[in-house]
Enzyme design. Structure first.
Site, PDB file in Angstrom:
ATOM      1  CG  HIS A   1      10.013   0.704  12.110  1.00 55.67           C
ATOM      2  ND1 HIS A   1      10.113  -0.631  11.778  1.00 55.67           N
ATOM      3  CD2 HIS A   1       9.728   0.748  13.437  1.00 55.67           C
ATOM      4  CE1 HIS A   1       9.916  -1.357  12.869  1.00 55.67           C
ATOM      5  NE2 HIS A   1       9.675  -0.549  13.886  1.00 55.67           N
TER       6      HIS A   1
ATOM      7  CB  SER B   1      -0.986  -0.012   1.175  1.00 51.18           C
ATOM      8  OG  SER B   1      -0.309   0.104   2.398  1.00 51.18           O
ATOM      9  CG  ASN B   2       3.580   2.642   3.002  1.00 52.51           C
ATOM     10  OD1 ASN B   2       3.442   3.829   3.276  1.00 52.51           O
ATOM     11  ND2 ASN B   2       3.259   1.676   3.842  1.00 52.51           N
TER      12      ASN B   2
END
Ligand code: GAR
Length: 198
Positions: free
Chosen positions: A112, A16-17
């Site tokens: 992260h 999705s990123n």
């Protein structure tokens, strides 16, 4: 003259990123060209996303190489072929080894899902819930040889509500990541561009 940074996005899963970064490039919000997806799980959904977005990909199985040095050497060949300037890790669940680190020194960043140095490594969201923190977040940092230890570029805090579950917290984190990663990359690349002009 503006030069678009040619980026390789590394991912292992849903991506999705990857999608958010590719969309931001297409929308002109991020002055970069997604030149290549590198994926260490050939069956991962992110490969379908790359195909749909017409972005070339290199998907490989680490098991079919003798060691990390060998597959990272192969990755570098692909990065060279696609003239990649910069590496963006987006859910790439593998430590970068010395071979790739030295070839792209200072040119690898990671996202992260915690406020580092809290909860590095696997399952940062589960670790935060288990610990019971009231505030977690997202960190974007340069990559070094450690596990989520490189210099921090940007952080965004996210509140953990009393009724948050893994599912709701992951959703909140993803929503932040999808805006925050392209925006931070844009800032990073524009600073880099100015430094190059001077
Ligand atoms: C993201 O939340 C990213 O922060 C995390 O993996 C997820 C990938 O989601 N990365 C790490 O945990 C790295 N240690 P995505 O595949 O949907 O982009």
């Amino acid at each position: 003259m503006t030069t678009r940074t040619r980026i390789a996005i590394f991912a292992s899963g849903s991506g999705s990123n990857f999608q958010a970064i590719a969309d931001a490039c297409r929308a002109g919000e991020l002055d970069a060209t997604p030149a290549l997806l590198v994926c260490d799980r050939p069956g991962a959904y992110v490969v379908e996303r790359a195909t749909a977005a017409d972005i070339p990909y290199f998907a490989f199985s680490p098991k079919s190489y003798h060691n990390k040095e060998e597959f990272e050497t192969h990755i570098i060949q692909e990065l060279t072929r696609y003239e990649v300037d910069f590496i963006v890790l987006a859910g790439y669940m593998r430590l970068i080894g010395p071979t790739l680190l030295s070839a792209f020194k200072g040119r690898i960043v990671n996202i992260h899902p915690s406020l580092l140095p809290a909860f590095p490594g696997l399952d940062a969201v589960g670790q935060a819930l288990e610990y019971g923190v009231k505030l977690t977040g997202v960190t974007i940092h340069f990559v070094d040889e450690g596990m989520d230890t490189g210099p921090i570029i940007a952080q965004k805090a996210i509140e953990v509500g009393a009724f948050d579950t893994r599912e709701t917290l992951e959703k909140k984190i993803h929503e932040v990541e999808h805006l925050f990663y392209p925006k931070t990359l844009q800032q990073l690349f524009s600073v880099k561009g100015e430094a190059a002009i001077r």
